[in-house]
Design a protein around this motif. Structure first.
Motif, PDB file in Angstrom:
ATOM      1  N   ARG A   1       0.795  -1.029   0.007  1.00  0.00           N
ATOM      2  CA  ARG A   1      -0.054  -0.220   0.129  1.00  0.00           C
ATOM      3  C   ARG A   1       0.896   1.268   0.084  1.00  0.00           C
ATOM      4  N   ALA A   2       1.928   1.220   0.690  1.00  0.00           N
ATOM      5  CA  ALA A   2       2.798   2.349   0.898  1.00  0.00           C
ATOM      6  C   ALA A   2       3.592   2.420  -0.505  1.00  0.00           C
ATOM      7  N   ARG A   3       4.030   1.574  -1.235  1.00  0.00           N
ATOM      8  CA  ARG A   3       4.451   1.616  -2.514  1.00  0.00           C
ATOM      9  C   ARG A   3       3.707   2.431  -3.343  1.00  0.00           C
ATOM     10  N   GLU A   4       2.559   2.254  -3.477  1.00  0.00           N
ATOM     11  CA  GLU A   4       1.579   2.876  -4.367  1.00  0.00           C
ATOM     12  C   GLU A   4       1.498   4.464  -4.009  1.00  0.00           C
ATOM     13  N   ARG A   5       1.304   4.565  -2.627  1.00  0.00           N
ATOM     14  CA  ARG A   5       1.539   6.194  -2.482  1.00  0.00           C
ATOM     15  C   ARG A   5       2.682   6.824  -2.620  1.00  0.00           C
ATOM     16  N   THR A   6       3.770   6.228  -2.559  1.00  0.00           N
ATOM     17  CA  THR A   6       5.009   6.975  -2.712  1.00  0.00           C
ATOM     18  C   THR A   6       5.404   7.228  -4.053  1.00  0.00           C
ATOM     19  N   GLU A   7       5.083   5.993  -4.957  1.00  0.00           N
ATOM     20  CA  GLU A   7       5.408   6.046  -6.258  1.00  0.00           C
ATOM     21  C   GLU A   7       4.536   7.215  -6.915  1.00  0.00           C
ATOM     22  N   ALA A   8       3.475   7.201  -6.626  1.00  0.00           N
ATOM     23  CA  ALA A   8       2.510   8.367  -7.252  1.00  0.00           C
ATOM     24  C   ALA A   8       3.029   9.756  -6.852  1.00  0.00           C
TER      25      ALA A   8
END
Length: 333
Positions: A312-319
């Protein structure tokens, strides 16, 4: 209404202790229902002064996660994620280092104090010196506007906001939001020896998994007032380690105020105070210790919590990384 976003976390250098509980964990429990909270297992930050022992950092990822879950962090409400598995954080760190000077990093009061405490002199690991930029990457990647920290860490949040303003000015628009430091009222707990802050490496901490005997021994060893030699002697409350802990954990403020007045006037022994504190700490730590022991029997569950939270965090930080690089007009393929 959109929930405020909070980022917080801990270096994975050892199990957590009462100082962490008083300084941050209690706030995290309070925030998790009404805020969007991300909790970072900061293994990359831990390497800034533990690169000689990466195994220690690796082992303590699970230890810190166990402590989070044992105190009541709910993975349905709080995203627990692993810093080293979020590549956008490293990429943003590299980018942000172009917006801050070495002189500014060296002037940061938090970094200066930590360099002195660790005795680095001029032999400072580059990763340690550059930590303010890395923390800015952590905070902004999650778009956090609230960051629970100790008072000594507030200069890092100030430097994050400086970088945010430079990024926005260069982009000509507001891409990133500034963050606010959330400082606990209880402040930093001293070690049981009263000589320094409570720390995992200093041997002066009470861990959240401490046994009843360890708690008893730690309280018994606490410093009070060296001038309070006899029960009838007037005693000093300020700087008295036992009273500092009572201020942090005793919920009966009326009784605590009465004890302080009695101690100042004389007639109240240190043993009575220590007995009260021990009872409070035994009651606080016992359920945490028991939950931790149960969780440790199912490490697959703990690992799945970390894995799911990291996704979940990877999606947020990549965005966020995409927004920043596009906002700055970097080349795109």
């Amino acid at each position: 209404m959109k929930k405020p976003i909070i980022l917080t976390g801990d270096r994975t250098t050892g199990p957590l202790h009462l100082g962490h509980y008083a300084g941050s964990l209690r706030n995290r429990l309070r925030f998790q229902k009404d805020h969007e909270q991300f909790l970072l297992l900061a293994d990359m930050q831990a390497l800034t002064d533990n690169a000689h022992d990466p195994g220690k950092v690796r082992r303590n990822v699970i230890e810190v996660a166990l402590d989070y879950l044992a105190v009541g962090i709910d993975p349905e409400c709080t995203t627990i994620c692993l810093q080293s598995h979020l590549p956008a954080l490293a990429e943003l760190s590299m980018l942000y280092l172009n917006f801050v000077s070495v002189a500014r990093l060296e002037r940061n009061p938090t970094i200066k104090d930590e360099i002195k405490a660790r005795g680095f002199g001029r032999d400072i690991p580059a990763g340690f010196l550059c930590y303010p930029a890395a923390q800015a990457a952590d905070i902004t990647a999650f778009k956090a506007t609230m960051v629970p920290v100790g008072e000594d860490q507030a200069p890092l949040i100030e430097q994050t906001n400086e970088i945010v303003r430079r990024i926005n000015a260069t982009a000509g628009k507001s891409i990133l939001a500034e963050a606010r430091a959330v400082i606990p009222k209880s402040g930093r707990l001293p070690g049981v020896d009263g000589k320094a802050k409570m720390s995992k490496s200093g041997g002066n901490a009470i861990s959240l998994s401490a046994s009843p005997d360890q708690i008893r021994a730690a309280v018994k060893a606490m410093y009070t007032d060296p001038g309070h030699l006899r029960v009838n002697d007037p005693g000093t409350v300020e700087g008295n380690v036992v009273f500092t802990y009572l201020d942090a954990f005793d919920e009966d403020q009326t009784e605590l105020d009465r004890l302080k007045d009695h101690y100042r006037c004389g007639g109240l022994g240190d043993g009575t105070l220590k007995s009260r504190l021990e009872e409070i700490l035994q009651e606080l730590i016992a359920p945490i210790r028991e939950r931790r022991q149960l969780l440790a029997q199912d490490l697959d569950h703990v690992l799945s919590v970390i894995q799911e939270g990291t996704e979940r965090a990877r999606e947020r930080t990549e965005a966020t990384k995409k927004e920043v690089t596009q906002g700055l007009g970097l080349f795109r393929l």
